[in-house]
Each structure stands twice: as C-alpha cells, then as structure tokens.
Design a protein around this motif. Structure first.
Motif, PDB file in Angstrom:
ATOM      1  N   GLY A 167      67.748  35.986  43.674  1.00 35.78           N
ATOM      2  CA  GLY A 167      66.438  35.244  44.198  1.00 35.78           C
ATOM      3  C   GLY A 167      65.730  36.118  43.554  1.00 35.78           C
ATOM      4  N   GLY A 168      66.275  37.801  44.012  1.00 36.47           N
ATOM      5  CA  GLY A 168      65.147  38.568  42.956  1.00 36.47           C
ATOM      6  C   GLY A 168      65.288  39.014  41.728  1.00 36.47           C
ATOM      7  N   ARG A 169      65.707  38.732  40.974  1.00 32.35           N
ATOM      8  CA  ARG A 169      65.412  38.435  39.555  1.00 32.35           C
ATOM      9  C   ARG A 169      64.676  38.012  38.910  1.00 32.35           C
ATOM     10  NH1 ARG A 169      70.891  35.841  37.345  1.00 32.35           N
ATOM     11  NH2 ARG A 169      69.626  35.203  35.881  1.00 32.35           N
ATOM     12  N   ILE A 170      64.590  36.561  39.324  1.00 32.74           N
ATOM     13  CA  ILE A 170      63.210  35.807  39.190  1.00 32.74           C
ATOM     14  C   ILE A 170      61.822  36.551  39.652  1.00 32.74           C
ATOM     15  CG2 ILE A 170      62.426  33.821  39.549  1.00 32.74           C
ATOM     16  CD1 ILE A 170      64.795  32.396  39.705  1.00 32.74           C
ATOM     17  N   SER A 171      61.681  36.819  40.978  1.00 36.24           N
ATOM     18  CA  SER A 171      60.281  37.777  41.484  1.00 36.24           C
ATOM     19  C   SER A 171      60.407  38.911  40.090  1.00 36.24           C
ATOM     20  CB  SER A 171      60.418  38.199  42.253  1.00 36.24           C
ATOM     21  OG  SER A 171      60.633  36.993  43.522  1.00 36.24           O
ATOM     22  N   ILE A 172      61.456  39.883  40.192  1.00 40.95           N
ATOM     23  CA  ILE A 172      61.081  40.944  39.339  1.00 40.95           C
ATOM     24  C   ILE A 172      60.557  40.162  37.708  1.00 40.95           C
ATOM     25  CG2 ILE A 172      62.261  42.959  37.762  1.00 40.95           C
ATOM     26  CD1 ILE A 172      61.594  43.401  41.213  1.00 40.95           C
ATOM     27  N   ALA A 173      61.302  39.814  37.638  1.00 39.73           N
ATOM     28  CA  ALA A 173      60.657  39.075  35.802  1.00 39.73           C
ATOM     29  C   ALA A 173      59.518  38.378  36.255  1.00 39.73           C
ATOM     30  CB  ALA A 173      61.812  37.723  35.554  1.00 39.73           C
ATOM     31  N   VAL A 174      58.625  37.481  36.953  1.00 34.26           N
ATOM     32  CA  VAL A 174      57.420  37.325  37.250  1.00 34.26           C
ATOM     33  C   VAL A 174      56.731  38.532  37.028  1.00 34.26           C
ATOM     34  CG1 VAL A 174      55.738  36.455  38.475  1.00 34.26           C
ATOM     35  CG2 VAL A 174      57.843  34.958  37.933  1.00 34.26           C
ATOM     36  N   GLY A 175      56.974  39.269  38.547  1.00 34.75           N
ATOM     37  CA  GLY A 175      56.243  40.851  38.570  1.00 34.75           C
ATOM     38  C   GLY A 175      56.158  41.855  37.074  1.00 34.75           C
ATOM     39  N   LEU A 176      56.593  41.259  36.338  1.00 30.39           N
ATOM     40  CA  LEU A 176      57.342  42.371  35.337  1.00 30.39           C
ATOM     41  C   LEU A 176      55.945  42.065  33.911  1.00 30.39           C
ATOM     42  CD1 LEU A 176      60.583  44.001  35.206  1.00 30.39           C
ATOM     43  CD2 LEU A 176      58.286  45.110  35.880  1.00 30.39           C
ATOM     44  N   THR A 177      56.222  40.790  34.075  1.00 26.57           N
ATOM     45  CA  THR A 177      55.386  40.029  32.957  1.00 26.57           C
ATOM     46  C   THR A 177      54.304  39.500  32.968  1.00 26.57           C
ATOM     47  OG1 THR A 177      57.968  38.771  32.841  1.00 26.57           O
ATOM     48  CG2 THR A 177      56.125  37.493  31.651  1.00 26.57           C
ATOM     49  N   ALA A 178      53.979  39.283  34.430  1.00 28.12           N
ATOM     50  CA  ALA A 178      52.662  38.989  34.733  1.00 28.12           C
ATOM     51  C   ALA A 178      51.681  40.401  34.322  1.00 28.12           C
ATOM     52  CB  ALA A 178      51.992  38.570  35.971  1.00 28.12           C
ATOM     53  N   MET A 179      52.439  41.710  34.857  1.00 23.78           N
ATOM     54  CA  MET A 179      51.471  42.978  34.915  1.00 23.78           C
ATOM     55  C   MET A 179      51.232  43.074  33.343  1.00 23.78           C
ATOM     56  SD  MET A 179      49.812  44.417  37.062  1.00 23.78           S
ATOM     57  CE  MET A 179      48.988  44.983  36.335  1.00 23.78           C
ATOM     58  N   ALA A 180      52.618  42.966  32.988  1.00 27.45           N
ATOM     59  CA  ALA A 180      52.897  43.743  31.083  1.00 27.45           C
ATOM     60  C   ALA A 180      50.979  42.594  30.882  1.00 27.45           C
ATOM     61  CB  ALA A 180      53.406  42.714  30.485  1.00 27.45           C
ATOM     62  N   LEU A 181      51.548  41.070  30.606  1.00 29.84           N
ATOM     63  CA  LEU A 181      50.078  40.875  30.611  1.00 29.84           C
ATOM     64  C   LEU A 181      48.509  41.054  30.999  1.00 29.84           C
ATOM     65  CD1 LEU A 181      48.812  37.929  29.358  1.00 29.84           C
ATOM     66  CD2 LEU A 181      49.305  36.925  31.320  1.00 29.84           C
ATOM     67  N   SER A 182      48.782  41.094  32.432  1.00 29.96           N
ATOM     68  CA  SER A 182      47.326  42.290  32.462  1.00 29.96           C
ATOM     69  C   SER A 182      46.756  43.741  32.335  1.00 29.96           C
ATOM     70  CB  SER A 182      47.819  41.895  34.714  1.00 29.96           C
ATOM     71  OG  SER A 182      46.729  42.247  35.090  1.00 29.96           O
ATOM     72  N   LEU A 183      47.960  44.197  32.114  1.00 30.45           N
ATOM     73  CA  LEU A 183      47.318  45.263  31.596  1.00 30.45           C
ATOM     74  C   LEU A 183      46.792  45.088  30.076  1.00 30.45           C
ATOM     75  CD1 LEU A 183      50.506  47.330  32.271  1.00 30.45           C
ATOM     76  CD2 LEU A 183      48.691  48.113  33.792  1.00 30.45           C
ATOM     77  N   VAL A 184      47.732  44.640  29.311  1.00 28.32           N
ATOM     78  CA  VAL A 184      46.791  44.923  27.986  1.00 28.32           C
ATOM     79  C   VAL A 184      45.488  44.031  28.467  1.00 28.32           C
ATOM     80  CG1 VAL A 184      46.845  43.177  26.042  1.00 28.32           C
ATOM     81  CG2 VAL A 184      49.366  44.013  27.396  1.00 28.32           C
ATOM     82  N   LEU A 185      45.577  42.739  29.157  1.00 28.70           N
ATOM     83  CA  LEU A 185      43.789  42.155  28.775  1.00 28.70           C
ATOM     84  C   LEU A 185      43.019  43.259  30.035  1.00 28.70           C
ATOM     85  CD1 LEU A 185      42.418  40.142  28.455  1.00 28.70           C
ATOM     86  CD2 LEU A 185      42.982  38.756  30.893  1.00 28.70           C
ATOM     87  N   GLY A 186      43.778  43.957  30.684  1.00 23.53           N
ATOM     88  CA  GLY A 186      42.500  44.813  31.397  1.00 23.53           C
ATOM     89  C   GLY A 186      42.660  46.029  30.815  1.00 23.53           C
ATOM     90  N   THR A 187      43.513  46.530  30.291  1.00 26.10           N
ATOM     91  CA  THR A 187      42.726  47.719  29.044  1.00 26.10           C
ATOM     92  C   THR A 187      42.618  47.325  27.320  1.00 26.10           C
ATOM     93  OG1 THR A 187      45.765  48.238  30.184  1.00 26.10           O
ATOM     94  CG2 THR A 187      44.716  49.590  27.901  1.00 26.10           C
ATOM     95  N   PHE A 188      42.062  46.374  27.489  1.00 20.47           N
ATOM     96  CA  PHE A 188      41.573  46.144  26.100  1.00 20.47           C
ATOM     97  C   PHE A 188      40.191  46.338  26.413  1.00 20.47           C
ATOM     98  CE2 PHE A 188      39.657  42.742  23.840  1.00 20.47           C
ATOM     99  CZ  PHE A 188      39.705  43.702  22.492  1.00 20.47           C
ATOM    100  N   ILE A 189      39.661  45.249  27.936  1.00 23.19           N
ATOM    101  CA  ILE A 189      38.402  45.408  28.392  1.00 23.19           C
ATOM    102  C   ILE A 189      38.169  46.755  29.104  1.00 23.19           C
ATOM    103  CG2 ILE A 189      36.957  43.839  29.870  1.00 23.19           C
ATOM    104  CD1 ILE A 189      38.850  41.441  29.862  1.00 23.19           C
ATOM    105  N   GLY A 190      39.039  47.084  29.299  1.00 18.46           N
ATOM    106  CA  GLY A 190      38.094  48.454  30.025  1.00 18.46           C
ATOM    107  C   GLY A 190      38.011  48.893  29.091  1.00 18.46           C
ATOM    108  N   VAL A 191      38.757  49.087  27.680  1.00 18.55           N
ATOM    109  CA  VAL A 191      38.305  50.393  26.287  1.00 18.55           C
ATOM    110  C   VAL A 191      36.965  50.029  25.924  1.00 18.55           C
ATOM    111  CG1 VAL A 191      39.899  51.237  24.647  1.00 18.55           C
ATOM    112  CG2 VAL A 191      40.783  51.436  26.272  1.00 18.55           C
ATOM    113  N   LEU A 192      36.816  48.953  25.784  1.00 15.11           N
ATOM    114  CA  LEU A 192      35.614  48.323  25.686  1.00 15.11           C
ATOM    115  C   LEU A 192      34.688  48.724  25.910  1.00 15.11           C
ATOM    116  CD1 LEU A 192      37.055  44.961  23.289  1.00 15.11           C
ATOM    117  CD2 LEU A 192      36.815  46.810  22.331  1.00 15.11           C
ATOM    118  N   ALA A 193      34.711  48.487  27.401  1.00 14.25           N
ATOM    119  CA  ALA A 193      33.927  48.276  28.160  1.00 14.25           C
ATOM    120  C   ALA A 193      33.208  50.522  28.477  1.00 14.25           C
ATOM    121  CB  ALA A 193      33.970  47.979  29.827  1.00 14.25           C
ATOM    122  N   GLY A 194      33.812  51.010  28.744  1.00 13.96           N
ATOM    123  CA  GLY A 194      33.865  52.397  28.542  1.00 13.96           C
ATOM    124  C   GLY A 194      33.272  52.878  27.560  1.00 13.96           C
ATOM    125  N   TYR A 195      33.842  52.022  25.973  1.00 13.76           N
ATOM    126  CA  TYR A 195      33.535  53.695  24.642  1.00 13.76           C
ATOM    127  C   TYR A 195      31.803  52.440  24.495  1.00 13.76           C
ATOM    128  CZ  TYR A 195      34.614  55.999  21.029  1.00 13.76           C
ATOM    129  OH  TYR A 195      33.827  56.708  19.724  1.00 13.76           O
TER     130      TYR A 195
END
Length: 170
Positions: A18-46
């Motif tokens: 059961g932990g395999r699926i939870s880890i896969a969801v956590g890693l994949t969702a966070m990768a998507l969130s990091l890409v979007l959040g970093t892009f918006i944060g860099v644009l807003a800050g710079y």
C-alpha cells in the motif's frame, strides 16, 4: 515483524504494498506542484510588473477550501478518466493532477520571497549591469540559489500530498 491478520496474511507485506502507491502519488504530485510553484514564484519575484497579479492569484487559490473542491473535481472527472486510462491509472492521474494543481501556492510564496532577496544582491546587479538577459540571470544565478528552500518545500509537500490522498481515498 508486524504479525499476521486473522487469515494469516503478512501485515508488513500489506503495508509495503500500500505504501508504494502512496509514495508514488506523493512524489508525482509534489513534482508537479514544485514545477508550477517555482515557475510562478520566480516570475512574481523577478518581474515587478507580474508580482501583483500572480500573488493575488496565489492568494485566491489559498483562500479556496481545499477538501470540498477536491471532492467535487473528483466526482466530476473520475468516470471519464476511468474510461480513458482504466480504473486504476485514471484515478491515479486524476488524484496526482488535482493535488499537484492545488498545492503549489506555498512553494510559490517561498520562492518569490527568496527571489526578491536575491535580485538585490551584488552578483545579480552585476549580471544585470553588463546586459545579461533575464532568462540567463534566472537560470544561471537565481535558480541554483533557491534550490535549498525548494527542497525543503518538496519534503514537506510530499507528506501533505500523501495525507491529502489518503483523505480523498477515504
């Protein structure tokens, strides 16, 4: 080490499966969130012109109640994605996409704050003064210096994504 249940099944093996699926969801969702959040944060800050618009949009997303929104989105799109990708893959894609698209705001705010502090430092001012394009300043000077807070945000975001996924699965 966890013992067995009433039918003699190994509990440790079930937890690991059961932990395999939870880890896969956590890693994949966070990768998507990091890409979007970093892009918006860099644009807003710079770029000062985009700061107000992007941060007000971020505040709007932070003000939305997350769990009811997630439940409504899952109810609307689960059948169509199950039909397109199959029952397990469709739900996985939907949950990962929904969690990733609704958890980028904290990363964007952290990245924006760091970029605002960094762009006033001497090496950024020197790069701008010799005419370095903004894209190169961001990729060569700003991004390497904001990796530490992004990694901290990713670590905390994986746990949050797993907890959100478990509440949606419940």
């Amino acid at each position: 080490p966890f013992g067995t249940d009433q039918l003699g099944h190994d509990m440790l093996a079930q937890v690991l499966q059961g932990g395999r699926i939870s880890i896969a969801v956590g890693l994949t969702a966070m990768a998507l969130s990091l890409v979007l959040g970093t892009f918006i944060g860099v644009l807003a800050g710079y770029f000062k012109r985009l700061d107000g618009l992007l941060m007000r949009g971020t505040d709007l997303f932070l003000a939305l109640p997350l769990l009811p929104l997630l439940l409504v989105i899952i109810m609307l799109f689960r059948d169509s994605l199950r039909g397109m990708f199959g029952p397990e893959t469709g739900i996985f894609i939907l949950i990962v996409f929904i969690i990733g698209m609704t958890s980028w705001m904290q990363t964007a705010r952290i990245v924006r704050g760091d970029v605002l502090a960094l762009k006033e430092r001497e090496f950024i001012l020197a790069a701008n003064s010799i005419g370095t394009p903004s894209k190169r300043v961001i990729s060569r000077h700003i991004m390497p210096n904001i990796l530490s807070p992004i990694m901290v945000s990713a670590t905390l975001g994986i746990a949050t994504a797993i907890i959100t996924e478990s509440s949606l699965s419940f």
